[in-house]
Design a protein around this motif. Sequence first.
Motif, PDB file in Angstrom:
ATOM      1  N   GLY A  82       0.809  -1.230   0.000  1.00  0.00           N
ATOM      2  CA  GLY A  82       0.000   0.000   0.000  1.00  0.00           C
ATOM      3  C   GLY A  82       0.835   1.270   0.000  1.00  0.00           C
ATOM      4  N   TRP A  86       3.074   6.711  -2.343  1.00  0.00           N
ATOM      5  CA  TRP A  86       4.208   7.483  -1.834  1.00  0.00           C
ATOM      6  C   TRP A  86       5.400   7.372  -2.779  1.00  0.00           C
ATOM      7  N   LEU A  90       7.167  10.329  -5.754  1.00  0.00           N
ATOM      8  CA  LEU A  90       8.427  10.987  -5.348  1.00  0.00           C
ATOM      9  C   LEU A  90       8.895  11.898  -6.491  1.00  0.00           C
ATOM     10  N   PRO A  91       9.451  13.045  -6.159  1.00  0.00           N
ATOM     11  CA  PRO A  91       9.785  14.014  -7.219  1.00  0.00           C
ATOM     12  C   PRO A  91      11.093  13.700  -7.943  1.00  0.00           C
ATOM     13  N   ARG A  94      11.233   8.482 -13.157  1.00  0.00           N
ATOM     14  CA  ARG A  94      10.958   7.040 -12.955  1.00  0.00           C
ATOM     15  C   ARG A  94      12.216   6.209 -13.209  1.00  0.00           C
ATOM     16  N   PHE A 244      -4.784   2.737 -11.576  1.00  0.00           N
ATOM     17  CA  PHE A 244      -4.989   2.819 -10.123  1.00  0.00           C
ATOM     18  C   PHE A 244      -6.468   2.804  -9.823  1.00  0.00           C
TER      19      PHE A 244
ATOM     20  N   LYS B  15     -10.693  10.144 -18.016  1.00  0.00           N
ATOM     21  CA  LYS B  15      -9.834   9.001 -17.679  1.00  0.00           C
ATOM     22  C   LYS B  15     -10.713   7.760 -17.645  1.00  0.00           C
ATOM     23  N   TYR B  17     -10.928   3.497 -17.218  1.00  0.00           N
ATOM     24  CA  TYR B  17     -10.302   2.228 -16.837  1.00  0.00           C
ATOM     25  C   TYR B  17     -11.082   1.140 -17.561  1.00  0.00           C
ATOM     26  N   ARG B  51      -4.993  11.764  -7.965  1.00  0.00           N
ATOM     27  CA  ARG B  51      -3.843  11.045  -8.548  1.00  0.00           C
ATOM     28  C   ARG B  51      -3.343  11.735  -9.812  1.00  0.00           C
ATOM     29  N   ALA B  54      -1.286  14.651  -8.852  1.00  0.00           N
ATOM     30  CA  ALA B  54       0.017  14.212  -8.325  1.00  0.00           C
ATOM     31  C   ALA B  54       0.872  13.515  -9.380  1.00  0.00           C
ATOM     32  N   GLY B  55       0.346  13.376 -10.590  1.00  0.00           N
ATOM     33  CA  GLY B  55       1.131  12.784 -11.676  1.00  0.00           C
ATOM     34  C   GLY B  55       1.166  11.272 -11.676  1.00  0.00           C
ATOM     35  N   MET B  56       0.288  10.642 -10.871  1.00  0.00           N
ATOM     36  CA  MET B  56       0.268   9.169 -10.850  1.00  0.00           C
ATOM     37  C   MET B  56      -0.396   8.605 -12.086  1.00  0.00           C
ATOM     38  N   VAL B  58      -2.214   9.703 -16.023  1.00  0.00           N
ATOM     39  CA  VAL B  58      -2.295  10.777 -17.022  1.00  0.00           C
ATOM     40  C   VAL B  58      -3.688  10.756 -17.649  1.00  0.00           C
ATOM     41  N   TRP B  73       6.496  14.245 -12.417  1.00  0.00           N
ATOM     42  CA  TRP B  73       7.472  14.225 -11.318  1.00  0.00           C
ATOM     43  C   TRP B  73       8.191  15.560 -11.153  1.00  0.00           C
ATOM     44  N   ASN B  76       6.302  17.624  -8.787  1.00  0.00           N
ATOM     45  CA  ASN B  76       6.055  17.054  -7.463  1.00  0.00           C
ATOM     46  C   ASN B  76       6.891  17.606  -6.301  1.00  0.00           C
ATOM     47  N   TYR B  81       1.531  15.088  -1.043  1.00  0.00           N
ATOM     48  CA  TYR B  81       0.362  14.281  -1.417  1.00  0.00           C
ATOM     49  C   TYR B  81       0.173  13.120  -0.443  1.00  0.00           C
ATOM     50  N   LEU B  82      -0.996  13.053   0.139  1.00  0.00           N
ATOM     51  CA  LEU B  82      -1.370  11.910   0.977  1.00  0.00           C
ATOM     52  C   LEU B  82      -2.275  11.015   0.140  1.00  0.00           C
ATOM     53  N   PRO B  83      -1.778   9.860  -0.310  1.00  0.00           N
ATOM     54  CA  PRO B  83      -2.597   9.019  -1.190  1.00  0.00           C
ATOM     55  C   PRO B  83      -3.770   8.372  -0.449  1.00  0.00           C
ATOM     56  N   ALA B  86      -3.572   4.730   1.688  1.00  0.00           N
ATOM     57  CA  ALA B  86      -2.128   4.481   1.731  1.00  0.00           C
ATOM     58  C   ALA B  86      -1.739   3.820   3.046  1.00  0.00           C
TER      59      ALA B  86
END
Lengths: 244, 235
Positions: A82, A86, A90-91, A94, A244, B15, B17, B51, B54-56, B58, B73, B76, B81-83, B86
Amino acid sequence: MSDGTFLYLVRHEGQSSVRKFLKTKWFWVYAGAVLLLAAAALTVWGGAAQFQARYLFSFTFILPYFTAMLAFRTLLGEWKNGTVGWWITLPYPRVRLLSAKLVAAFLQALALYAACFAFITLLILYNAGIHGLGASSLSDLWVTESIFIVMLLGIAPFMLTLGLLLGAVTQSNWSPATPLLWMVFGLSGNALSWLTGAVFSQQPGTAAFDAVPRWGYAMLPVYWAAAALCFLGAVRVLSRHLKF
Amino acid sequence: MAMSVEAIVGERLVKRYGKRPALNGLSFTIPAHRVTAVLGPNGAGKSTLMRMIAGMVVPDDGELKVFGQSPGWKLNPSIAYLPDRARWYGSHTVSDALEWGERLLPGFDRDRAYDLARDFKLDSQMQVSGMSKGQEARLMLILCLARDVPLLLLDEPFSGIDMISREKIVAALIDSFSERKQTVLISTHEIAETEGLFDYAVFIREGRTALFGSVEELRERQGSIQDIYRKLFEG
């Protein structure tokens, strides 16, 4: 990567794995039991004329699979625990995040290889000791051991990056390709089976490194090119195709 | 970084899925230096939006700008960011987690983090794997609140947390907002306890904007945020 974040990321991965590993007390019980059983078997049959100590290296066929799984587990752990939100936000690029996992998994693979070869060396020395075999019988074995280590290290980058690609794809919109990648994993994990055969069928008196055909060494750059492709694929999947 | 009046602008964001659209043409603006609530029922697309910022993930279509830039990133370092849902690394102690923040998160203030840990009654040697869910949530919130960054994204910070922990978190948020000039987005279902925090609200329904605006103006026109939520999503 001069700000120390890369090394910290590698250290973070390593510490988590070591702490988890140290908690697995049953591992040591099983490892001790296997060592005792192997020692007992060598005591009984190790002195037989048809027994060759190099057969003990047949365990190496499984190490490429373990190598890939170390990388796979390092990446998938973020989802399983999970913590992926985080980690992935991260900045840092990848490439850096994945490289840290790659290096951490490689260090774990090195530790695994060292433990396995130390285990086999211990058994070989034990066998030579109790059956009164001379030091000359051991010298060829060290060379054989070196061949396996060289080839394992040679294909490790491919197995590691394949593990990363597998981990990334399972969590992405490309997940339908997962069975295909598992097949590649199954087939390429056999990378050392031909080597085991070549070494075992080696004629007495042949120089040990000659047991590896030239194409065996020539294949290594192909593995490295495939490793680069797998790594770039994993970076691409993590950058644009995660679900996600 | 230059601050525009509008911190975040989304235009026709999509977006999907598989065949299911998580965002289905979402358009909105979020003002800078305000605390914005992102509200909607489960599956409305709130977490997908967070998300995306936060760039998780697109967007498949549409455009999202955060401080005038596309998320990723490179942006960032400016975002804490608190996912959603999490967890934290179980093998870490509190001090390991704060070291992680210090080493990897730009703008992380170590002294502030330890002050918050003390306020939240988290001992530095406490192991995460032995923590209650509330303690772990507080630790993760510290990693966000200890950062001096322009944008704070908190996705369901109160989910599964007991009342006492929730009150502590809300009090810490109020302190943090009063000390810093940040743009804050909070996605939550705990509207009753948090309504007082918000300056602005975005209501999302089935991946589209149902309503957005200043909380003050919305209250004048339609009653409390809770009332508006009921009107929009009940039935």
